[in-house]
Design a protein around this motif. Structure first.
Motif, mmCIF file in Angstrom:
data_model
loop_
_atom_site.group_PDB
_atom_site.id
_atom_site.type_symbol
_atom_site.label_atom_id
_atom_site.label_comp_id
_atom_site.label_asym_id
_atom_site.label_seq_id
_atom_site.Cartn_x
_atom_site.Cartn_y
_atom_site.Cartn_z
ATOM 1 N N SER A 37 44.959 40.240 34.677
ATOM 2 C CA SER A 37 43.860 39.354 35.058
ATOM 3 C C SER A 37 44.314 37.957 35.462
ATOM 4 O O SER A 37 44.907 37.220 34.670
ATOM 5 C CB SER A 37 42.863 39.211 33.900
ATOM 6 N N ASP A 60 39.519 41.294 42.750
ATOM 7 C CA ASP A 60 39.295 41.441 41.312
ATOM 8 C C ASP A 60 38.536 42.743 41.087
ATOM 9 O O ASP A 60 37.382 42.891 41.496
ATOM 10 C CB ASP A 60 38.486 40.241 40.820
ATOM 11 N N ILE A 67 34.304 39.482 34.003
ATOM 12 C CA ILE A 67 34.610 38.178 34.601
ATOM 13 C C ILE A 67 33.842 37.080 33.888
ATOM 14 O O ILE A 67 34.387 36.009 33.593
ATOM 15 C CB ILE A 67 34.287 38.209 36.104
ATOM 16 N N ARG A 72 37.656 34.065 35.865
ATOM 17 C CA ARG A 72 38.295 34.495 37.107
ATOM 18 C C ARG A 72 39.256 33.410 37.548
ATOM 19 O O ARG A 72 39.277 32.303 36.987
ATOM 20 C CB ARG A 72 37.269 34.763 38.196
ATOM 21 N N TYR A 81 38.209 35.231 47.592
ATOM 22 C CA TYR A 81 38.061 35.990 46.346
ATOM 23 C C TYR A 81 37.000 37.068 46.535
ATOM 24 O O TYR A 81 35.902 36.804 47.028
ATOM 25 C CB TYR A 81 37.659 35.049 45.213
ATOM 26 N N ASN A 83 35.159 40.354 44.373
ATOM 27 C CA ASN A 83 34.979 41.158 43.168
ATOM 28 C C ASN A 83 34.464 42.531 43.584
ATOM 29 O O ASN A 83 33.341 42.672 44.050
ATOM 30 C CB ASN A 83 33.991 40.473 42.219
ATOM 31 N N HIS A 138 43.866 43.051 41.095
ATOM 32 C CA HIS A 138 44.088 43.058 39.653
ATOM 33 C C HIS A 138 42.853 43.536 38.913
ATOM 34 O O HIS A 138 41.732 43.519 39.437
ATOM 35 C CB HIS A 138 44.474 41.655 39.158
ATOM 36 N N CYS A 139 43.068 43.957 37.667
ATOM 37 C CA CYS A 139 41.965 44.242 36.749
ATOM 38 C C CYS A 139 42.207 43.403 35.498
ATOM 39 O O CYS A 139 42.521 42.223 35.609
ATOM 40 C CB CYS A 139 41.833 45.736 36.474
#
Length: 243
Positions: A37, A60, A67, A72, A81, A83, A138-139
């Motif tokens: 993360s 993300d 989040i 974040r 960015y 999600n 990423h997670c």
């Protein structure tokens, strides 16, 4: 070139360059990264390291509620960015029954993500294929959701299953820190499942075999279930491969 990139707050940030393909090419360094993360990045030193990579797109893969709870990456000039929560059925890995086959259990969750997250996975691949600057996805731990995306991309590029599995298993180097982070974030809770933070090759090999059994091949899953065309796969190859 460096596979693992060091950050003070991160333990699983890696470059996906340097993997050979069946047709004699290799994945380019410095264009596609996977990570735990990025919400953990806060120090000026870490943010400066991140900027130096020239990343223009952050993907993300977490749930919005993750989040909201964990944060974040900070808004950075020139960094887009996105999600895209590819998992639709949440589960708590700390509470997995220790009596279950752990790797089969995780591979079954990967199969769920591959079926449920079609829209989001397709968007992830489109973003990677069309970006004009480096991309990181990423997670939370950079292990399962991130591992599945990495495996799909590398397989579509023609990287061997052995190398895909070896890349997946590099998360094992981060396991002690991932476990320590869990304990720090969950004081008083018991970590029931001894496989927490683990990423053996077996998991991704099972997941890839499941996709092949269900769809004929990973490529057929991508062009069929995901609905991406050969042109997009060509764009991934043109962007991410070199002689």
């Amino acid at each position: 070139m460096t596979r693992h990139i060091a950050f003070d707050a991160l333990c699983n940030f890696r470059d996906l360059g340097g993997y050979s393909t069946a047709d004699g090419l290799s994945t380019r360094w410095g264009l596609l990264y996977r990570s735990d993360s990025l919400g953990k990045l806060s120090s000026s030193a870490d943010l400066e390291r991140f900027r130096e990579l020239g990343i223009g797109t952050v993907i993300d893969l977490r749930y919005p509620w993750e989040i909201a709870r964990r944060g974040r990456i900070a808004e950075l000039d020139g960094v887009a960015y996105h999600n895209l929560s590819i998992e639709h059925r949440p589960y708590d890995q700390a509470e997995i029954d220790p009596g279950l086959d752990p790797w089969r259990y995780l591979a079954d969750r990967f199969a769920e993500v591959a079926e449920d997250g079609v829209v989001e996975i397709r968007e992830v691949l489109e973003l990677i294929a069309t970006a004009d600057r480096p991309v990181v996805f990423h997670c939370a731990s950079g292990k399962d959701r991130t591992g599945l995306i990495a495996a799909l991309v590398l397989t579509l590029l023609g990287v061997s299953e052995d190398d895909v599995a070896a890349d997946f298993a590099l998360t094992e180097l981060a396991t002690p820190r991932l476990v320590a982070e869990w304990h720090a974030a969950n004081p008083g809770r018991e970590l029931r499942w001894p496989g927490f933070g683990r990423a053996p090759e077996t998991v991704i090999r099972l997941a890839l075999a499941d996709l092949t059994r269900a769809h004929g091949s990973v490529r057929a899953y991508a062009t069929g279930k995901l609905g991406i065309d050969e042109g997009l796969i060509g764009d991934l190859r043109a962007r991410l491969l070199a002689e």
